[in-house]
Design a protein around this motif. Structure first.
Motif, PDB file in Angstrom:
ATOM      1  N   CYS A 164       5.345   0.933   9.845  1.00 35.73           N
ATOM      2  CA  CYS A 164       4.927   0.051   8.753  1.00 35.73           C
ATOM      3  C   CYS A 164       5.937  -1.056   8.464  1.00 35.73           C
ATOM      4  O   CYS A 164       5.554  -2.107   7.934  1.00 35.73           O
TER       5      CYS A 164
ATOM      6  N   GLN B 288       4.392  -0.119  -2.666  1.00 36.42           N
ATOM      7  CA  GLN B 288       3.314  -1.100  -2.542  1.00 36.42           C
ATOM      8  C   GLN B 288       2.478  -0.864  -1.296  1.00 36.42           C
ATOM      9  O   GLN B 288       1.244  -0.917  -1.330  1.00 36.42           O
ATOM     10  N   GLU B 289       3.155  -0.595  -0.177  1.00 37.55           N
ATOM     11  CA  GLU B 289       2.444  -0.348   1.069  1.00 37.55           C
ATOM     12  C   GLU B 289       1.644   0.947   1.001  1.00 37.55           C
ATOM     13  O   GLU B 289       0.533   1.033   1.537  1.00 37.55           O
TER      14      GLU B 289
ATOM     15  N   TRP C  29       0.172   2.347  -1.655  1.00 41.17           N
ATOM     16  CA  TRP C  29      -1.062   2.174  -2.416  1.00 41.17           C
ATOM     17  C   TRP C  29      -2.024   1.214  -1.710  1.00 41.17           C
ATOM     18  O   TRP C  29      -3.247   1.318  -1.864  1.00 41.17           O
ATOM     19  N   ARG C  30      -1.489   0.305  -0.904  1.00 43.75           N
ATOM     20  CA  ARG C  30      -2.372  -0.574  -0.128  1.00 43.75           C
ATOM     21  C   ARG C  30      -3.165   0.243   0.888  1.00 43.75           C
ATOM     22  O   ARG C  30      -4.383   0.057   1.057  1.00 43.75           O
TER      23      ARG C  30
ATOM     24  N   GLU D  22      -5.874   2.306  -0.978  1.00 45.89           N
ATOM     25  CA  GLU D  22      -7.001   1.550  -1.511  1.00 45.89           C
ATOM     26  C   GLU D  22      -7.837   0.878  -0.425  1.00 45.89           C
ATOM     27  O   GLU D  22      -9.065   0.889  -0.478  1.00 45.89           O
ATOM     28  N   GLN D  23      -7.194   0.284   0.571  1.00 41.32           N
ATOM     29  CA  GLN D  23      -7.933  -0.467   1.589  1.00 41.32           C
ATOM     30  C   GLN D  23      -8.489   0.431   2.690  1.00 41.32           C
ATOM     31  O   GLN D  23      -9.504   0.107   3.316  1.00 41.32           O
TER      32      GLN D  23
ATOM     33  N   SER E 117      -4.283   4.874  -8.037  1.00 40.94           N
ATOM     34  CA  SER E 117      -3.330   3.768  -8.089  1.00 40.94           C
ATOM     35  C   SER E 117      -2.887   3.492  -9.523  1.00 40.94           C
ATOM     36  O   SER E 117      -3.712   3.542 -10.446  1.00 40.94           O
TER      37      SER E 117
END
Length: 366
Positions: A4, A16-17, A19-20, A23-24, A109
């Protein structure tokens, strides 16, 4: 982390990564973690008597059983896995003897929570630091690498009111509790009464009074409904017959482990109603509903740990000790002794002739 990030990331970047990805959902990411019982596999904190800090209050092998935690009255501290469902009702200490580990939780999140008006507080735990999670809080953790942490639960005397309310709510929702709140209160009362610990007794006296009133009321209602068969835990029941036709006493071994109500999953400590032929256990509240539905008490027996006189005596003893420490008690709540006003000097009328004679005698002696 190499898949990553091209270089060593900061904690904020990892979060941040994380939760990205959640969610995505554009990548398939597997997170490997494990949970072990430190009582079996050993703790990262020192335990040897000769080792420094082995008896320190913040050593997580010591914390649950130190003098400030009421969970010590339960004997062996309940296992971590049994406390997962009530983690938000107990104080939790998470310490890192050097490392930390991600625990499995529902992933929501922080941004979603904030949009719904839920307060979110963020902290970064460094190696060697402790994080204490207070009652009423839910915790989500993001791991920043290969780490290990240990978690224990403890509770102060002030927690008992919240724990009592939570236990009633879990009973209402048919959620199994990890330990009996009734047992905890009675164990505290018995232990602290010997030490004359007025502060602890004052905190639990009202709760014991409520337990007493509920217990005795439900026993009375069952008796009025026709349930007249009863026995004390550990006593012999001579009603069962053996192969030879002779009555064979049966002993109820319920001293070391409480039984759960089959309806609400309540851990029965003070008493229970058993259906002997079916090996079924009811708490008193569920037994009342069962009797009302079946219109009969046939095959039911009330099993109790303390009789009515013992329950009343214990509560009166606790309230009496609270009275002696803090003043008067009403409904289990202590009231301080009213403050006294300034003391008035006593005045006596003295004849003027005596005053003049006493003053002359003083001048003569001088």
């Amino acid at each position: 982390m190499n898949m990553c990030f091209s270089k060593e990331p900061a904690a904020t970047e990892i979060e941040q990564e994380y939760w990205r990805l959640v969610e995505q959902k554009d990548w398939h990411v597997a997170v490997h973690c494990g949970k072990v019982d430190t009582n079996t596999h050993g703790s990262g904190f020192p335990v040897g008597k000769s080792e420094p800090f082995s008896r320190h209050g913040w050593n997580l092998t010591v914390l649950p059983n130190n003098t400030g935690s009421i969970l010590r009255h339960l004997g062996a501290v309940p296992e971590e896995k049994k406390l997962d469902k009530v983690v938000h009702t107990l104080l939790q200490a998470n310490g890192t003897p050097g490392l930390e580990m991600l625990e499995s939780n529902v992933m929501i999140s922080p941004e979603v929570l904030c949009k719904e008006g839920i307060k979110v507080h963020r902290t970064v735990q460094q190696s060697g630091q402790f994080v204490v999670c207070f009652p009423g809080s839910f915790v989500s953790k993001v791991c920043c690498g290969y780490n290990v942490s240990e978690t224990v639960h403890f509770a102060t005397t002030q927690w008992t009111s919240m724990g009592f309310k939570t236990a009633k709510e879990m009973k209402r929702r048919h959620i199994p509790k990890p330990f009996s709140m009734e047992k905890l209160l009675y164990q505290i009362a018995t232990a602290e009464a010997k030490k004359e610990n007025g502060s602890a007794l004052s905190t639990i006296s009202a709760l014991l009074g409520e337990l007493r009133d509920t217990e005795l009321r439900q026993r009375r209602q069952l008796y009025e409904a026709g349930l007249h068969s009863s026995a004390r835990y550990g006593s012999h029941d001579s009603s069962s017959s053996g192969v030879d036709g002779k009555k064979k006493p049966r002993k109820w071994q319920l001293e070391t482990s409480e039984r759960r109500c089959q309806i609400c999953q309540h851990l029965c400590y003070l008493s229970m109603v058993v259906q002997e032929n079916e090996n079924v256990v009811f708490c008193l509240e569920c037994a009342l509903r069962h009797v009302e539905k079946q219109k009969s008490c046939r095959g039911l027996k009330l099993m109790y740990r303390y009789d009515e006189e013992q329950i009343i005596s214990l509560v009166n003893q606790i309230c009496g000790k609270v009275t002696g420490k803090n003043g008067t008690v009403e409904n289990g709540i202590s009231k301080p002794t009213p403050k006294r006003g300034p003391r008035k000097r006593a005045t006596v009328d003295v004849p003027s002739s005596r005053l003049s004679s006493s003053s002359s005698s003083k001048s003569a002696s001088s």
